[in-house]
Design an enzyme around this catalytic site. Structure first.
Site, PDB file in Angstrom:
ATOM      1  N   ASP A   9       0.841  -1.201   0.000  1.00 26.11           N
ATOM      2  CA  ASP A   9       0.000   0.000   0.000  1.00 26.11           C
ATOM      3  C   ASP A   9       0.877   1.253   0.000  1.00 26.11           C
ATOM      4  O   ASP A   9       1.596   1.509   0.959  1.00 26.11           O
ATOM      5  CB  ASP A   9      -0.888   0.011   1.252  1.00 26.11           C
ATOM      6  CG  ASP A   9      -1.796   1.221   1.288  1.00 26.11           C
ATOM      7  OD1 ASP A   9      -2.858   1.186   0.647  1.00 26.11           O
ATOM      8  OD2 ASP A   9      -1.430   2.230   1.948  1.00 26.11           O
ATOM      9  N   TYR A  69       2.868   9.929  -0.455  1.00 23.88           N
ATOM     10  CA  TYR A  69       3.935   9.383   0.405  1.00 23.88           C
ATOM     11  C   TYR A  69       5.313   9.658  -0.194  1.00 23.88           C
ATOM     12  O   TYR A  69       6.323   9.538   0.501  1.00 23.88           O
ATOM     13  CB  TYR A  69       3.788   7.858   0.613  1.00 23.88           C
ATOM     14  CG  TYR A  69       2.523   7.391   1.303  1.00 23.88           C
ATOM     15  CD1 TYR A  69       1.642   8.285   1.891  1.00 23.88           C
ATOM     16  CD2 TYR A  69       2.214   6.041   1.366  1.00 23.88           C
ATOM     17  CE1 TYR A  69       0.474   7.842   2.504  1.00 23.88           C
ATOM     18  CE2 TYR A  69       1.050   5.591   1.987  1.00 23.88           C
ATOM     19  CZ  TYR A  69       0.187   6.501   2.542  1.00 23.88           C
ATOM     20  OH  TYR A  69      -0.962   6.050   3.154  1.00 23.88           O
ATOM     21  N   LYS A  87      -2.913   5.907  -4.284  1.00 24.15           N
ATOM     22  CA  LYS A  87      -4.023   6.825  -3.984  1.00 24.15           C
ATOM     23  C   LYS A  87      -3.778   8.188  -4.619  1.00 24.15           C
ATOM     24  O   LYS A  87      -2.621   8.605  -4.738  1.00 24.15           O
ATOM     25  CB  LYS A  87      -4.139   7.025  -2.457  1.00 24.15           C
ATOM     26  CG  LYS A  87      -3.976   5.742  -1.664  1.00 24.15           C
ATOM     27  CD  LYS A  87      -4.104   5.922  -0.170  1.00 24.15           C
ATOM     28  CE  LYS A  87      -3.749   4.636   0.550  1.00 24.15           C
ATOM     29  NZ  LYS A  87      -2.350   4.536   0.983  1.00 24.15           N
ATOM     30  N   HIS A 116      -7.790   9.505  -1.780  1.00 27.60           N
ATOM     31  CA  HIS A 116      -7.130   9.509  -0.471  1.00 27.60           C
ATOM     32  C   HIS A 116      -7.957  10.206   0.618  1.00 27.60           C
ATOM     33  O   HIS A 116      -7.960   9.790   1.773  1.00 27.60           O
ATOM     34  CB  HIS A 116      -5.752  10.184  -0.593  1.00 27.60           C
ATOM     35  CG  HIS A 116      -4.755   9.700   0.392  1.00 27.60           C
ATOM     36  ND1 HIS A 116      -3.410   9.615   0.138  1.00 27.60           N
ATOM     37  CD2 HIS A 116      -4.896   9.260   1.664  1.00 27.60           C
ATOM     38  CE1 HIS A 116      -2.785   9.137   1.197  1.00 27.60           C
ATOM     39  NE2 HIS A 116      -3.659   8.927   2.144  1.00 27.60           N
TER      40      HIS A 116
HETATM   41  P1  NAP Z   1       0.493   1.429  12.101  1.00 25.45           P
HETATM   42  O1  NAP Z   1       0.712   0.350  11.116  1.00 25.45           O
HETATM   43  O2  NAP Z   1      -0.651   1.371  13.037  1.00 25.45           O
HETATM   44  O3  NAP Z   1       1.756   1.579  13.050  1.00 25.45           O
HETATM   45  C1  NAP Z   1       3.066   1.662  12.609  1.00 25.45           C
HETATM   46  C2  NAP Z   1       3.941   1.800  13.858  1.00 25.45           C
HETATM   47  O4  NAP Z   1       3.934   0.584  14.600  1.00 25.45           O
HETATM   48  C3  NAP Z   1       5.373   2.098  13.511  1.00 25.45           C
HETATM   49  O5  NAP Z   1       5.844   3.013  14.484  1.00 25.45           O
HETATM   50  C4  NAP Z   1       6.068   0.738  13.671  1.00 25.45           C
HETATM   51  O6  NAP Z   1       7.410   0.917  14.091  1.00 25.45           O
HETATM   52  C5  NAP Z   1       5.268   0.109  14.789  1.00 25.45           C
HETATM   53  N1  NAP Z   1       5.212  -1.363  14.711  1.00 25.45           N
HETATM   54  C6  NAP Z   1       4.828  -2.126  13.648  1.00 25.45           C
HETATM   55  N2  NAP Z   1       4.814  -3.427  13.963  1.00 25.45           N
HETATM   56  C7  NAP Z   1       5.195  -3.522  15.265  1.00 25.45           C
HETATM   57  C8  NAP Z   1       5.361  -4.598  16.157  1.00 25.45           C
HETATM   58  N3  NAP Z   1       5.117  -5.855  15.779  1.00 25.45           N
HETATM   59  N4  NAP Z   1       5.772  -4.321  17.421  1.00 25.45           N
HETATM   60  C9  NAP Z   1       6.007  -3.047  17.827  1.00 25.45           C
HETATM   61  N5  NAP Z   1       5.877  -1.976  17.007  1.00 25.45           N
HETATM   62  C10 NAP Z   1       5.461  -2.214  15.740  1.00 25.45           C
HETATM   63  O7  NAP Z   1       0.435   2.871  11.384  1.00 25.45           O
HETATM   64  P2  NAP Z   1       0.519   3.449   9.908  1.00 25.45           P
HETATM   65  O8  NAP Z   1       1.861   3.232   9.320  1.00 25.45           O
HETATM   66  O9  NAP Z   1       0.053   4.846   9.972  1.00 25.45           O
HETATM   67  O10 NAP Z   1      -0.553   2.617   9.095  1.00 25.45           O
HETATM   68  C11 NAP Z   1      -0.245   1.510   8.285  1.00 25.45           C
HETATM   69  C12 NAP Z   1      -0.384   1.822   6.814  1.00 25.45           C
HETATM   70  O11 NAP Z   1      -1.689   2.288   6.526  1.00 25.45           O
HETATM   71  C13 NAP Z   1       0.511   2.956   6.310  1.00 25.45           C
HETATM   72  O12 NAP Z   1       1.849   2.560   6.143  1.00 25.45           O
HETATM   73  C14 NAP Z   1      -0.172   3.346   5.037  1.00 25.45           C
HETATM   74  O13 NAP Z   1       0.163   2.446   3.982  1.00 25.45           O
HETATM   75  C15 NAP Z   1      -1.644   3.198   5.414  1.00 25.45           C
HETATM   76  N6  NAP Z   1      -2.255   4.481   5.824  1.00 25.45           N
HETATM   77  C16 NAP Z   1      -3.272   4.991   5.075  1.00 25.45           C
HETATM   78  C17 NAP Z   1      -3.875   6.190   5.417  1.00 25.45           C
HETATM   79  C18 NAP Z   1      -4.978   6.727   4.578  1.00 25.45           C
HETATM   80  O14 NAP Z   1      -5.411   7.877   4.810  1.00 25.45           O
HETATM   81  N7  NAP Z   1      -5.467   5.994   3.621  1.00 25.45           N
HETATM   82  C19 NAP Z   1      -3.444   6.898   6.550  1.00 25.45           C
HETATM   83  C20 NAP Z   1      -2.413   6.361   7.302  1.00 25.45           C
HETATM   84  C21 NAP Z   1      -1.843   5.151   6.939  1.00 25.45           C
HETATM   85  P3  NAP Z   1       8.667   0.551  13.147  1.00 25.45           P
HETATM   86  O15 NAP Z   1       8.335   0.977  11.741  1.00 25.45           O
HETATM   87  O16 NAP Z   1       9.773   1.346  13.764  1.00 25.45           O
HETATM   88  O17 NAP Z   1       8.853  -0.923  13.291  1.00 25.45           O
END
Ligand code: NAP
Length: 283
Positions: free
Chosen positions: A44, A49, A74, A107
Site C-alpha cells: 500500500d 507518500y 491513492k 485519499h
Molecule cells: P500502524 O501500522 O498502526 O503503526 C506503525 C507503527 O507501529 C510504527 O511506528 C512501527 O514501528 C510500529 N510497529 C509495527 N509493527 C510492530 C510490532 N510488531 N511491534 C512493535 N511496534 C510495531 O500505522 P501506519 O503506518 O500509519 O498505518 C499503516 C499503513 O496504513 C501505512 O503505512 C499506510 O500504507 C496506510 N495508511 C493509510 C492512510 C490513509 O489515509 N489511507 C493513513 C495512514 C496510513 P517501526 O516501523 O519502527 O517498526
C-alpha cells in the site's frame, strides 16, 4: 495466503504492508524487498507518500512476478477532479513502473472527489485498474458518492484499530458490500497499544504479541489490514498470525476496547480540512 473478496469479485490478500512515513527511498525499497521476501503480496503506497518510485523499483527487482503483487496507490487532495486525477494516475503508473494498478483509491473526501471518481470509473472500465475505492469516507460522504455514480467503491480504507472500530460506518459498508481496509491497525503505537494488558493477556497462551492479536482480530472480523514496520523482525512477526484463533469471548473483549473516536485523523474537523488542504506532498 488468506484472501478476501471484493464486491467486483476479485480476491486480494487480507494482510498487506503499508509504506507511509518511509520517505527515504533507499530504506523504502529495502522494506518492500523485505516484505516481499517475508511473504506479503499487497503493498500500500500513495502519491503523497513520495515513495512510489521506490516501491516500483523494489517490486521489479524482487523477482516476484508483477501479477503476484497487489499494488494499491491513492490520489491526493490537490489532484482531486477528473483531469488532475487522470494526470496523477499516469504519474503513479510511471513511478511504479507498471501499466496497471490493482487498487486505486481517493485519499481524502475533500475537494472535487466526484470528478476523481468519474476518472476512476473510466480507468476501471478500460482495465487500467482492477478495483477502485476510497479512504477516509464516513457514512455521509460514502452514501453521497454511491448515490451520485454507477460504481460502488470496492474498498474504504479507514483508521481502524481496537480503540477506533468504526462500528457504525461498518454497518453501512456491509450494506453495500464495501471491504474495510484498516489503516494504522496499531494506532501508530498510541495509547501504549503494544503493551496493552487486554491484548497481551489474549495472546499469552499462544505466545503471541499484542500486534499479532490485533491483526488476528481484524482477520476474524473479515477486515483487510496494512500494518507498517521498517523492521524485518516485526514484519515477520506481523505476518505470523495463521496458527492461532481468538475465542469468541476474547473477540468480545477487544470489541469493548472501542472508544468510538479517532486517535489519528479527525476527518470532519475544520482544523483537519484546513491543514490537509494546505499540504502539498511533493514527489
Ligand atoms: P500502524 O501500522 O498502526 O503503526 C506503525 C507503527 O507501529 C510504527 O511506528 C512501527 O514501528 C510500529 N510497529 C509495527 N509493527 C510492530 C510490532 N510488531 N511491534 C512493535 N511496534 C510495531 O500505522 P501506519 O503506518 O500509519 O498505518 C499503516 C499503513 O496504513 C501505512 O503505512 C499506510 O500504507 C496506510 N495508511 C493509510 C492512510 C490513509 O489515509 N489511507 C493513513 C495512514 C496510513 P517501526 O516501523 O519502527 O517498526
Amino acid at each position: 495466503m488468506v484472501k478476501v473478496q471484493l464486491n467486483n469479485g476479485i480476491e486480494i490478500p487480507q494482510l498487506g504492508y503499508g509504506v507511509f512515513q518511509i520517505p527515504d527511498l533507499e530504506q523504502c525499497g529495502q522494506c518492500v524487498r523485505d516484505a516481499l521476501e517475508t511473504g506479503y503480496r499487497l503493498i500500500d503506497t500513495a502519491a503523497c507518500y513520495g515513495n512510489e518510485q521506490a516501491v516500483g523499483r523494489a517490486v521489479k527487482e524482487s523477482g516476484v512476478a508483477r501479477e503476484e503483487v497487489f499494488i494499491t496507490s491513492k490520489v491526493w487532495i490537490q489532484d482531486a477532479g477528473y483531469e488532475k486525477t487522470m494526470e496523477s494516475f499516469e504519474k503513479t503508473l510511471k513511478n511504479l513502473q507498471t501499466d496497471y494498478l490493482d487498487l486505486y483509491l481517493i485519499h481524502m473526501p475533500y475537494g472535487d472527489y466526484h470528478g476523481s471518481w468519474r476518472a476512476m470509473e473510466e480507468l476501471y472500465r478500460v482495465g487500467k485498474v482492477k478495483a477502485i475505492g476510497v479512504c477516509n469516507f464516513l457514512a455521509d460522504r460514502l452514501a453521497d458518492l454511491i448515490l451520485s455514480h454507477e460504481i460502488v467503491p470496492a474498498v474504504n480504507q479507514m483508521e481502524m484499530h481496537p480503540f477506533c472500530q468504526q462500528k457504525e460506518l461498518r454497518k453501512v459498508m456491509e450494506q453495500y458490500n464495501i471491504r474495510m481496509m484498516a489503516w494504522a491497525p496499531f494506532a501508530e503505537g498510541k495509547n501504549q497499544i503494544f503493551r496493552n494488558e487486554v491484548l497481551a493477556g489474549i495472546g499469552a497462551d499462544d505466545n503471541k504479541t499484542p500486534a499479532q492479536v490485533i491483526l488476528r482480530w481484524l482477520r476474524q472480523e473479515g477486515i483487510a489490514a496494512i500494518p507498517k514496520s521498517v523492521h524485518r523482525e516485526r514484519m515477520e512477526q506481523n505476518f505470523d498470525i495463521d496458527d492461532f484463533i481468538i475465542s469468541d469471548e476474547d473477540m468480545e473483549k477487544i470489541r469493548k476496547m472501542d472508544s468510538g473516536n479517532s486517535l489519528i485523523l479527525d476527518i470532519p474537523s475544520l482544523d483537519e480540512v484546513c491543514r490537509l488542504h494546505h499540504i502539498r506532498f511533493e514527489q
